[in-house]
Design a protein around this motif. Sequence first.
Motif, PDB file in Angstrom:
ATOM      1  N   SER A 155       1.653  -5.543   1.490  1.00  0.00           N
ATOM      2  CA  SER A 155       0.978  -6.823   1.229  1.00  0.00           C
ATOM      3  C   SER A 155       1.025  -7.761   2.514  1.00  0.00           C
ATOM      4  O   SER A 155       0.021  -8.230   3.119  1.00  0.00           O
ATOM      5  N   LEU A 156       2.362  -8.067   2.687  1.00  0.00           N
ATOM      6  CA  LEU A 156       2.842  -9.007   4.040  1.00  0.00           C
ATOM      7  C   LEU A 156       2.334  -8.205   5.198  1.00  0.00           C
ATOM      8  O   LEU A 156       1.872  -9.129   6.184  1.00  0.00           O
ATOM      9  N   LEU A 157       2.430  -7.204   5.560  1.00  0.00           N
ATOM     10  CA  LEU A 157       2.197  -6.583   6.649  1.00  0.00           C
ATOM     11  C   LEU A 157       0.549  -6.509   6.975  1.00  0.00           C
ATOM     12  O   LEU A 157       0.131  -6.637   8.138  1.00  0.00           O
ATOM     13  N   THR A 158      -0.151  -6.284   5.860  1.00  0.00           N
ATOM     14  CA  THR A 158      -1.623  -6.083   6.079  1.00  0.00           C
ATOM     15  C   THR A 158      -1.887  -7.618   6.161  1.00  0.00           C
ATOM     16  O   THR A 158      -2.884  -7.797   6.937  1.00  0.00           O
ATOM     17  N   ALA A 159      -1.535  -8.687   5.790  1.00  0.00           N
ATOM     18  CA  ALA A 159      -1.908 -10.074   5.760  1.00  0.00           C
ATOM     19  C   ALA A 159      -1.695 -10.442   7.154  1.00  0.00           C
ATOM     20  O   ALA A 159      -2.331 -10.897   7.964  1.00  0.00           O
ATOM     21  N   SER A 160      -0.571 -10.079   7.537  1.00  0.00           N
ATOM     22  CA  SER A 160      -0.268 -10.566   9.126  1.00  0.00           C
ATOM     23  C   SER A 160      -1.179  -9.726  10.005  1.00  0.00           C
ATOM     24  O   SER A 160      -1.656 -10.256  11.078  1.00  0.00           O
TER      25      SER A 160
ATOM     26  N   CYS B 235      -5.490   5.419 -12.003  1.00  0.00           N
ATOM     27  CA  CYS B 235      -5.358   4.282 -12.095  1.00  0.00           C
ATOM     28  C   CYS B 235      -4.139   3.624 -11.915  1.00  0.00           C
ATOM     29  O   CYS B 235      -3.839   2.840 -10.833  1.00  0.00           O
ATOM     30  N   ARG B 236      -3.056   4.302 -12.443  1.00  0.00           N
ATOM     31  CA  ARG B 236      -1.534   4.097 -12.020  1.00  0.00           C
ATOM     32  C   ARG B 236      -1.287   4.644 -10.857  1.00  0.00           C
ATOM     33  O   ARG B 236      -0.520   3.857  -9.852  1.00  0.00           O
ATOM     34  N   VAL B 237      -1.821   5.757 -10.458  1.00  0.00           N
ATOM     35  CA  VAL B 237      -1.390   6.342  -9.096  1.00  0.00           C
ATOM     36  C   VAL B 237      -2.182   5.500  -7.798  1.00  0.00           C
ATOM     37  O   VAL B 237      -1.545   5.205  -6.861  1.00  0.00           O
ATOM     38  N   SER B 238      -3.302   5.156  -7.930  1.00  0.00           N
ATOM     39  CA  SER B 238      -4.049   4.590  -6.815  1.00  0.00           C
ATOM     40  C   SER B 238      -3.516   2.897  -6.868  1.00  0.00           C
ATOM     41  O   SER B 238      -4.415   2.454  -5.993  1.00  0.00           O
ATOM     42  N   GLY B 239      -3.273   2.702  -8.162  1.00  0.00           N
ATOM     43  CA  GLY B 239      -2.989   0.996  -8.071  1.00  0.00           C
ATOM     44  C   GLY B 239      -2.263   0.396  -6.743  1.00  0.00           C
ATOM     45  O   GLY B 239      -2.842  -0.410  -6.276  1.00  0.00           O
ATOM     46  N   PRO B 240      -1.189   1.132  -6.488  1.00  0.00           N
ATOM     47  CA  PRO B 240      -0.350   0.385  -5.308  1.00  0.00           C
ATOM     48  C   PRO B 240      -1.406   0.684  -3.750  1.00  0.00           C
ATOM     49  O   PRO B 240      -1.190  -0.063  -3.002  1.00  0.00           O
ATOM     50  N   ALA B 241      -1.981   1.650  -3.813  1.00  0.00           N
ATOM     51  CA  ALA B 241      -2.873   1.667  -2.718  1.00  0.00           C
ATOM     52  C   ALA B 241      -4.042   0.589  -2.562  1.00  0.00           C
ATOM     53  O   ALA B 241      -4.481   0.460  -1.508  1.00  0.00           O
ATOM     54  N   VAL B 242      -4.342   0.249  -3.666  1.00  0.00           N
ATOM     55  CA  VAL B 242      -5.382  -0.829  -3.733  1.00  0.00           C
ATOM     56  C   VAL B 242      -4.762  -2.225  -3.185  1.00  0.00           C
ATOM     57  O   VAL B 242      -5.693  -2.931  -2.731  1.00  0.00           O
ATOM     58  N   VAL B 243      -3.551  -2.417  -3.119  1.00  0.00           N
ATOM     59  CA  VAL B 243      -3.075  -3.724  -2.932  1.00  0.00           C
ATOM     60  C   VAL B 243      -3.168  -3.869  -1.530  1.00  0.00           C
ATOM     61  O   VAL B 243      -3.688  -5.074  -1.117  1.00  0.00           O
ATOM     62  N   SER B 244      -3.035  -3.010  -0.688  1.00  0.00           N
ATOM     63  CA  SER B 244      -3.281  -3.332   0.971  1.00  0.00           C
ATOM     64  C   SER B 244      -4.768  -3.458   1.052  1.00  0.00           C
ATOM     65  O   SER B 244      -4.954  -4.474   1.940  1.00  0.00           O
ATOM     66  N   SER B 245      -5.615  -2.635   0.405  1.00  0.00           N
ATOM     67  CA  SER B 245      -7.164  -2.856   0.724  1.00  0.00           C
ATOM     68  C   SER B 245      -7.581  -4.475   0.147  1.00  0.00           C
ATOM     69  O   SER B 245      -8.375  -4.994   0.985  1.00  0.00           O
ATOM     70  N   VAL B 246      -7.156  -4.627  -1.023  1.00  0.00           N
ATOM     71  CA  VAL B 246      -7.574  -6.119  -1.469  1.00  0.00           C
ATOM     72  C   VAL B 246      -6.918  -7.317  -0.613  1.00  0.00           C
ATOM     73  O   VAL B 246      -7.607  -8.152  -0.393  1.00  0.00           O
ATOM     74  N   THR B 247      -5.764  -7.082  -0.268  1.00  0.00           N
ATOM     75  CA  THR B 247      -4.888  -7.819   0.608  1.00  0.00           C
ATOM     76  C   THR B 247      -5.814  -8.225   1.877  1.00  0.00           C
ATOM     77  O   THR B 247      -5.897  -9.291   2.345  1.00  0.00           O
ATOM     78  N   TRP B 248      -6.144  -7.051   2.593  1.00  0.00           N
ATOM     79  CA  TRP B 248      -7.126  -7.102   3.739  1.00  0.00           C
ATOM     80  C   TRP B 248      -8.360  -8.057   3.572  1.00  0.00           C
ATOM     81  O   TRP B 248      -8.570  -8.946   4.403  1.00  0.00           O
TER      82      TRP B 248
END
Length: 335
Positions: free
Chosen positions: A33-38, A108-121
């Motif tokens: 998330s930090l890298l995506t936001a930056s 949902c459990r598997v794809s949850g961490p992958a959604v974090v970067s998308s939502v952060t962007w």
Amino acid sequence: MATTSWGSAIARFGTVLATYLKHHSKLGCGLASLLTASGELIFSTVVFQCPCSAAWNLPYSLVFLLLPALVFYLLGCVLRTRSLCLLCSCCRTRNAGINRCDLCDECCRVSGPAVVSSVTWVAVALLGGAVYECCASGSTFKADRLCVGRNSSCAAQLPLVPCRQAQDPLVQDLQKVLRAESQVVGWSLIAAVILLFLIFTRVSHHRAGGSVLQLKFWKIYSEEEHQCLRTQVTERATKLADENVRCFFEGSRPTGCNIPSKEDWQEISSPYPFNPEDEYLSALHRSVNEIQNRRTMNSPSGGEVVLRSVSSPSGGEVVRTLCFDLSNVEATDEL
């Protein structure tokens, strides 16, 4: 003195390493998330340039906003082993009678961490406001709403607002309105994602049943099993490769190596949702026990019972003889 400080440094490093290994998934999501936001801030400042055109503002902004989010999501799914296992076993599990709700929960459990970067962007882009300003200024729907009660040239000058080229000051002031709307949408998106996460967690715990400690035990076991499996796969693959290369150069025969069959790999790769009434904790746990049970039943000394009827030499009575094939020892029981 130097030895003491060196030992203290090693101890602190061991503590940090243990903390990382314990929370590596959460730390990984935070770092992503930090890298995506930056990255989004850098791209919005350096790369993103609104064309200020009625024809290009909307598509250009949507591509910049949604396409990187889709790429981050696909990369997050591809780089996770569990996602690949779930994808490869979908067709097989569809015909295996697995509950669709359990399969959806696992997805949902598997794809949850992958959604974090998308939502952060998307959230960071909306909080910045530049992308939304460009997108909304090129939308005829927004133009009809924002230009109510203004002069007739408002809709034509609205696409120029992100570049500060609108001739009418009242139209240029709409940039503040668009930026405020963008930030409201961004915070609403963050709140909605958090709310959905809480609802999913609560519903998942309710469907799973059992106690909180039992569910935590299952999660810890699943993480440790996955880590041990990755370690063992790496070690055994490396050992087998070294053995084959050595035999190739030395011209010797390789030693035997037990490699699971295709069916065994597919069986341990299938989704296995948590069930408090199930005696097995995962597909691998079930597979190991079933294989051991089959070997026990098929082995020559596996306790096979044979019931035979013979005539008694003293009379016409029938003697029931139980023969246990245990190390070539025959035990009989006369009834």
